[in-house]
Design a protein around this motif. Structure first.
Motif, PDB file in Angstrom:
ATOM      1  N   GLY A  42       0.793  -1.227   0.000  1.00  0.00           N
ATOM      2  CA  GLY A  42       0.000   0.000   0.000  1.00  0.00           C
ATOM      3  C   GLY A  42       0.823   1.274   0.000  1.00  0.00           C
ATOM      4  N   ALA A  43       2.131   1.174  -0.231  1.00  0.00           N
ATOM      5  CA  ALA A  43       2.998   2.358  -0.243  1.00  0.00           C
ATOM      6  C   ALA A  43       2.622   3.277  -1.401  1.00  0.00           C
ATOM      7  CB  ALA A  43       4.455   1.934  -0.357  1.00  0.00           C
ATOM      8  N   ARG A  44       2.491   4.568  -1.099  1.00  0.00           N
ATOM      9  CA  ARG A  44       2.145   5.562  -2.132  1.00  0.00           C
ATOM     10  C   ARG A  44       2.924   6.840  -1.882  1.00  0.00           C
ATOM     11  NH1 ARG A  44      -4.084   6.370  -2.378  1.00  0.00           N
ATOM     12  NH2 ARG A  44      -3.558   7.332  -4.352  1.00  0.00           N
ATOM     13  N   VAL A  45       3.297   7.501  -2.967  1.00  0.00           N
ATOM     14  CA  VAL A  45       3.959   8.797  -2.880  1.00  0.00           C
ATOM     15  C   VAL A  45       3.555   9.626  -4.092  1.00  0.00           C
ATOM     16  CG1 VAL A  45       6.073   8.052  -4.067  1.00  0.00           C
ATOM     17  CG2 VAL A  45       6.168  10.003  -2.505  1.00  0.00           C
ATOM     18  N   ALA A  46       3.358  10.910  -3.864  1.00  0.00           N
ATOM     19  CA  ALA A  46       3.144  11.873  -4.943  1.00  0.00           C
ATOM     20  C   ALA A  46       4.228  12.940  -4.798  1.00  0.00           C
ATOM     21  CB  ALA A  46       1.761  12.512  -4.851  1.00  0.00           C
ATOM     22  N   ILE A  47       4.901  13.237  -5.888  1.00  0.00           N
ATOM     23  CA  ILE A  47       5.962  14.243  -5.878  1.00  0.00           C
ATOM     24  C   ILE A  47       5.413  15.476  -6.566  1.00  0.00           C
ATOM     25  CG2 ILE A  47       8.307  14.794  -6.621  1.00  0.00           C
ATOM     26  CD1 ILE A  47       8.779  11.685  -6.523  1.00  0.00           C
ATOM     27  N   LEU A  48       5.310  16.554  -5.800  1.00  0.00           N
ATOM     28  CA  LEU A  48       4.707  17.793  -6.280  1.00  0.00           C
ATOM     29  C   LEU A  48       5.787  18.844  -6.506  1.00  0.00           C
ATOM     30  CD1 LEU A  48       1.675  17.881  -3.814  1.00  0.00           C
ATOM     31  CD2 LEU A  48       1.799  16.820  -6.069  1.00  0.00           C
ATOM     32  N   ASN A  49       5.656  19.590  -7.582  1.00  0.00           N
ATOM     33  CA  ASN A  49       6.624  20.639  -7.912  1.00  0.00           C
ATOM     34  C   ASN A  49       6.272  21.953  -7.239  1.00  0.00           C
ATOM     35  OD1 ASN A  49       8.516  19.374  -9.552  1.00  0.00           O
ATOM     36  ND2 ASN A  49       7.311  19.688 -11.402  1.00  0.00           N
ATOM     37  N   VAL A  50       7.292  22.635  -6.795  1.00  0.00           N
ATOM     38  CA  VAL A  50       7.203  24.012  -6.313  1.00  0.00           C
ATOM     39  C   VAL A  50       8.094  24.811  -7.263  1.00  0.00           C
ATOM     40  CG1 VAL A  50       7.703  25.564  -4.394  1.00  0.00           C
ATOM     41  CG2 VAL A  50       6.887  23.256  -3.931  1.00  0.00           C
ATOM     42  N   PRO A  51       7.608  25.935  -7.800  1.00  0.00           N
ATOM     43  CA  PRO A  51       8.389  26.664  -8.811  1.00  0.00           C
ATOM     44  C   PRO A  51       9.811  27.025  -8.360  1.00  0.00           C
ATOM     45  CG  PRO A  51       6.178  27.543  -8.692  1.00  0.00           C
ATOM     46  CD  PRO A  51       6.314  26.557  -7.575  1.00  0.00           C
ATOM     47  N   THR A  52       9.977  27.428  -7.125  1.00  0.00           N
ATOM     48  CA  THR A  52      11.303  27.733  -6.598  1.00  0.00           C
ATOM     49  C   THR A  52      11.276  27.485  -5.098  1.00  0.00           C
ATOM     50  OG1 THR A  52      13.083  29.366  -6.522  1.00  0.00           O
ATOM     51  CG2 THR A  52      10.869  30.199  -6.224  1.00  0.00           C
ATOM     52  N   ALA A  53      12.412  27.189  -4.538  1.00  0.00           N
ATOM     53  CA  ALA A  53      12.456  26.904  -3.105  1.00  0.00           C
ATOM     54  C   ALA A  53      13.703  27.508  -2.497  1.00  0.00           C
ATOM     55  CB  ALA A  53      12.436  25.395  -2.858  1.00  0.00           C
ATOM     56  N   THR A  54      13.617  27.830  -1.233  1.00  0.00           N
ATOM     57  CA  THR A  54      14.762  28.245  -0.447  1.00  0.00           C
ATOM     58  C   THR A  54      14.755  27.430   0.831  1.00  0.00           C
ATOM     59  OG1 THR A  54      13.534  30.016   0.655  1.00  0.00           O
ATOM     60  CG2 THR A  54      14.734  30.619  -1.347  1.00  0.00           C
ATOM     61  N   LEU A  55      15.883  27.306   1.456  1.00  0.00           N
ATOM     62  CA  LEU A  55      15.983  26.637   2.739  1.00  0.00           C
ATOM     63  C   LEU A  55      16.265  27.711   3.772  1.00  0.00           C
ATOM     64  CD1 LEU A  55      16.065  24.039   4.394  1.00  0.00           C
ATOM     65  CD2 LEU A  55      18.516  23.897   3.883  1.00  0.00           C
ATOM     66  N   GLU A  56      15.340  27.903   4.681  1.00  0.00           N
ATOM     67  CA  GLU A  56      15.458  28.941   5.702  1.00  0.00           C
ATOM     68  C   GLU A  56      15.861  28.275   7.011  1.00  0.00           C
ATOM     69  OE1 GLU A  56      12.313  31.929   7.878  1.00  0.00           O
ATOM     70  OE2 GLU A  56      12.167  31.707   5.709  1.00  0.00           O
ATOM     71  N   ILE A  57      16.989  28.672   7.544  1.00  0.00           N
ATOM     72  CA  ILE A  57      17.490  28.133   8.798  1.00  0.00           C
ATOM     73  C   ILE A  57      17.223  29.183   9.875  1.00  0.00           C
ATOM     74  CG2 ILE A  57      19.495  27.233  10.022  1.00  0.00           C
ATOM     75  CD1 ILE A  57      18.831  25.610   7.507  1.00  0.00           C
ATOM     76  N   ALA A  58      16.516  28.789  10.930  1.00  0.00           N
ATOM     77  CA  ALA A  58      16.162  29.743  11.988  1.00  0.00           C
ATOM     78  C   ALA A  58      16.438  29.132  13.350  1.00  0.00           C
ATOM     79  CB  ALA A  58      14.677  30.117  11.881  1.00  0.00           C
TER      80      ALA A  58
END
Length: 138
Positions: A42-58
């Motif tokens: 029953g394993a399922r995954v959907a990979i969704l696109n994001v137009p651009t991404a940043t990694l914010e470290i806080a």
């Protein structure tokens, strides 16, 4: 030593209600589905696109300050304190209404921040806290 640059960032959200989460992020938020897979057991995954991404470290003080600005109190849950996903949108108020209608809990409505953005905090299906933000200055 030369280090090869990162080619992709994937944030994996585990949820008990796969269909609800996919409908929320794909259909309500508007992310496009890049691919999806099904596996044994029953394993399922959907990979969704994001137009651009940043990694914010806080650090924790910054997380508390953002909570105070967006919500007025500390709302980051201990289990998700280290992860909150923020999506830049064209109209934070309209997106907040659409996401609430799609099953998100509005933690705080769109609120103008000191850095001139309109931020709304929501809890998405699967328990992930998200911010929908709209830059007010061009």
């Amino acid at each position: 030593m030369d280090v090869e640059p990162v080619k992709q960032l994937r944030l994996v959200v585990e949820t008990d209600d796969f269909e609800e989460a996919v409908a929320f992020f794909r259909d309500a938020l508007g992310l496009t589905e890049r691919e999806s897979f099904e596996g044994d057991g029953g394993a399922r995954v959907a990979i969704l696109n994001v137009p651009t991404a940043t990694l914010e470290i806080a650090n924790p003080a910054q997380v508390r300050m953002i909570d105070a600005v967006e919500v007025g109190r500390d709302v980051a849950r201990r289990s998700t304190r280290s992860i909150r996903v923020a999506f830049e949108v064209a109209d934070a108020a309209a997106v907040t209404e659409r996401l609430a209608a799609a099953g998100a809990e509005v933690v705080a409505p769109p609120t103008e921040t000191p850095w001139r953005s309109l931020n709304a905090r929501l809890e998405a299906p699967g328990g992930l806290q998200i911010t929908a933000f709209q830059e007010l200055d061009s």
